[in-house]
Write an enzyme that holds these catalytic residues in place. Structure first.
Site: not given
Length: 428
Positions: A64, A179, A278, A305
């Protein structure tokens, strides 16, 4: 008492094994009744004949940008974008400025989001400032409202620090969202290593960058007994490793982003920032493996994502542009077009990946339209083809390679807590 009556829609509610035409009565913020031929003279009626009614989508992986990067996105624009895409609950990642790395910052985020049209479920950072050195107060963040932990945007590269984090997460019974990227192996890469990277003269990112950390984090989570969720999986070996973990009975889940099951690197037409994300767009072989892993239940969830950036940042070579793609406003349409219409998933299975399973991963009471449950509901038109148009986006970010792509699965109505927060007719 406010009431909405959805008439004649085709309900797809896999949590309750429902796949049939029926009516749904919503009273205040709850599902009051699910049956054929419901009448309620006081209710606002929505005629959903020929349309599909489903539980609201849950996106486990959203950026966000607020606080700190409001020129890219704000809570207001990001949550409106979510409603536009049929996403009724979102999990914003903590890599803001300042980083969401304390109970106070979790509370501040929730305060900022109190008037948002969708549910905002914060994810807290693993280490203070995401610097990879000192653990955050995980218990306090959970108490303040964090639903998961993540160092998204980077991996915790110090394995000992990550080990301590997993043990603490297990103690606090909060999932770790990983991640998976070995920063030391990226080596300046900007797109998938392969023929297209060579053709464009760009440095490549190999699959090992992801796979090494996927393997490490699965092994470490096994030792700690921690629930592990692997974010934005993009390689065939990520699927192989997750399958192995599941076969061992480990609490490991994986998500795939729409761009990773839709597009391969050979479809990149030029050296432009809209193609830079990514993990990067991978090979056809990886794309097919991810689709198969979703079909076979190896990959549990579809998340976006969603990563908005400013136009100037992205309108340049991949060597200079930041990583990131927006996706929350067309995730369902891409899932339906690429997975359901092409025979990889049924519509019910797509709803499982986008609503039921994410709710299970977060341990929240959503993704279910049984009587008495929260009225987070979407209505979609699956029969009308349309083109993705960033001019229609509510997000500040327009950075997508899918501009103009023809898709099916337009979200027509989004209802959150029994209130209509988006209707296609009122689209700007």
């Amino acid at each position: 008492m406010s009431a909405i009556l959805i008439k004649n829609g085709h309900l797809v509610d896999p949590a309750n094994q429902k796949d049939e035409v029926c009516d749904i009565l919503i009273q205040d913020d709850k599902i009051a009744k699910v049956a054929a031929n419901i009448t309620d003279n006081e209710a606002q009626v929505i005629d959903a004949a020929g349309k599909y009614v489903m539980p609201g989508l849950i996106d486990l992986h959203v950026h966000l940008r607020e606080p700190g990067f409001e020129y890219k996105e704000t809570i207001e624009t990001g949550t409106k974008a979510a409603a536009h895409g049929g996403v009724t609950s979102i999990c914003p990642m903590p890599n803001t400025k300042p980083v969401i790395d304390s109970a106070e910052r979790i509370k501040d985020l929730l305060k900022r989001a109190k008037d948002a049209p969708v549910h905002v479920l914060p994810i807290g950072a693993v280490t203070i400032g995401q610097e990879g050195k000192e653990l955050t107060d995980i218990a306090a963040m959970k108490e303040a409202g964090a639903v998961a932990l993540s160092e998204d945007g980077k991996s915790v590269m110090d394995t000992l620090v990550f080990r301590k984090a997993l043990w603490k997460a297990a103690e606090c019974n909060i999932p770790m969202f990983s991640h998976c990227e070995d920063k030391s192996l990226v080596d300046g890469g900007v797109m998938n290593a392969g023929a297209k990277a060579k053709e464009l003269g760009l440095p490549g990112i190999t699959n090992a960058v992801e796979d090494v950390i996927v393997a490490r984090d699965i092994i470490m989570s096994k030792e700690a007994g921690c629930q592990l969720h692997l974010c934005h999986c993009s390689t065939k070996d990520s699927a192989v490793l997750i399958k192995m973990a599941k076969e061992q009975g480990l609490s490991v889940t994986g998500e795939v982003c729409p761009h990773h099951f839709t597009m391969s690197d050979d479809q990149i037409t030029e050296d432009h920032g809209r193609f830079k994300m990514n993990p990067p767009l991978r090979s056809k072989e990886d794309v097919e493996a991810l689709r198969g892993a979703l079909r076979d239940g190896i990959m549990d969830a579809i998340s976006t994502d969603h990563a908005p950036h400013g136009a100037k940042e992205k309108n340049q070579s991949m060597k200079k542009a930041p990583f990131g793609i927006v996706g929350i406003e067309n995730s369902f349409a891409l899932g339906y077009t690429e997975l359901v219409k092409k025979g990889y998933l049924t519509l019910s299975q797509l709803v499982e990946k986008m609503s039921v399973n994410p709710a299970k991963i977060l341990h929240i009471d959503k993704g279910n339209l049984a009587q008495g449950r929260t009225a987070d509901v979407i209505i979609a038109d699956l029969s009308t083809e349309y083109a993705i148009d960033t001019n229609d986006f509510f997000s500040k970010g327009k950075n997508t390679p899918f501009e103009g792509k023809k898709v099916y699965g337009r979200i027509e109505t989004t209802i959150v807590d029994g209130k209509i927060v988006y209707q296609f007719e009122s689209e700007k």
